[in-house]
Design an enzyme around this catalytic site. Structure first.
Site, short mmCIF file in Angstrom:
data_model
loop_
_atom_site.label_atom_id
_atom_site.label_comp_id
_atom_site.label_asym_id
_atom_site.label_seq_id
_atom_site.Cartn_x
_atom_site.Cartn_y
_atom_site.Cartn_z
N ASP A 207 -16.49 22.67 31.31
CA ASP A 207 -17.83 22.63 32.47
C ASP A 207 -17.07 23.85 33.43
OD1 ASP A 207 -15.44 21.34 33.66
OD2 ASP A 207 -17.03 19.47 35.37
N ASP A 209 -16.20 24.64 37.39
CA ASP A 209 -15.37 23.93 38.61
C ASP A 209 -16.43 24.02 39.68
OD1 ASP A 209 -12.72 22.44 39.55
OD2 ASP A 209 -12.24 24.15 40.81
#
Length: 290
Positions: A207, A209
């Site tokens: 993903d 940050d």
């Protein structure tokens, strides 16, 4: 001949074609590694898998015994080590599902033992280029072969954890030019260099940050799906990588296998014999030559 050590998540060793599998307990002078080692063979190559957090994910990034892990791999004869780990991304062009073949690190950890050496036996290894170029080339070729979106080169910011970054930290690290962030590749890479092991790291993006404006809106189910997909791609990557390591040179062009030649400072007569004894696997080549 290559004997490949692979550090990653539990289940990475469930690879089609892996034969002669067995779990092997390894004792080290640095304590217990994260788990027993899963040993097997893929074609003509011996593979050794180490679940970094232990089966069932028992160890946090801080509690991992990195020295024992690297010593155990060296002790059973590994010549090369590939690290596979989940990470967050600092770049729009590195979305979830991308693999980054890391070539630099920034170490922000502070609660871990970072060296096999110390008082009574001092050594300073060169670490300007912290990964093995030959392994990086092989990983890049393997990723291209299986069609995994991969970036060659990138800076991995290693944070202590176990908490994730604040937004201020995330923006700071982006400003430093970092590409990905994770919690596990340090001091792993430093210790691999001290142990004269060829080492390379693949950071698998799960993903963005928390710098990313859409981070708070990420669907948990979507992240789990990315983790699942990355795990399968990691297994495929290992399968494609192994044949590319068949022709291992006698001497590493990056100098990984000779890192201690000019690193040891303490004179032989001044060395702590107890620490020297603990270095039997890690520094056995140079100790035998003295």
């Amino acid at each position: 001949m290559t004997k490949l050590g692979i550090i990653g998540g539990s289940g990475l060793y469930e690879i089609s074609g892996l034969t002669e599998t067995r779990w092997e307990a390894v004792t080290t002078p640095w304590g217990a590694p994260s788990d027993d080692l899963m040993c097997g063979r893929l074609g003509d190559t011996e593979l050794v898998f180490l679940p970094r957090h232990g089966r069932g994910h028992r160890e946090s990034p801080t509690s991992i015994n990195y020295r024992a892990n690297i010593d155990a791999l060296k002790r059973v004869g590994c010549t090369d080590v590939i690290s596979l780990s989940a990470c967050g991304s600092f770049r729009d062009e590195l979305p979830p599902g991308t693999f980054v073949i890391v070539d630099q690190f920034i170490d922000r950890t502070f609660a871990r033992e970072k060296s096999f050496f110390g008082k009574g036996f001092v050594a300073h290894v060169a670490f300007g280029d912290p990964v093995c170029r030959r392994l990086g080339d092989a990983l890049e070729g393997a990723a291209t072969e299986i069609g995994v979106p991969a970036k060659r080169g990138g800076t991995y910011l290693v944070m202590e954890g176990p908490q994730f970054s604040t937004k201020a930290e995330s923006h700071l690290y982006r400003g430093w030019g970092c590409d990905v962030i994770g919690m596990t590749n340090m001091p792993e890479a430093k210790l691999a260099r001290e142990a004269e092991l060829c080492y390379a790291s693949v950071a698998m993006v799960t993903d963005f940050d928390c710098w990313h404006p859409g981070h708070d809106h990420v669907d948990v189910a979507a992240i789990i799906q990315v983790l699942h997909d990355n795990a399968q791609k990691a297994k495929d990557l290992v399968r494609a990588l192994v044949p590319r390591l068949d022709d291992r040179p006698a001497v590493c062009s990056s100098g990984c296998d000779r890192a201690l030649d000019t690193a040891i400072i303490t004179a032989p007569e001044a060395r702590d014999p107890n620490l020297a004894a603990k270095l039997d696997a890690v520094a056995g080549r140079v100790l035998a030559a003295k």
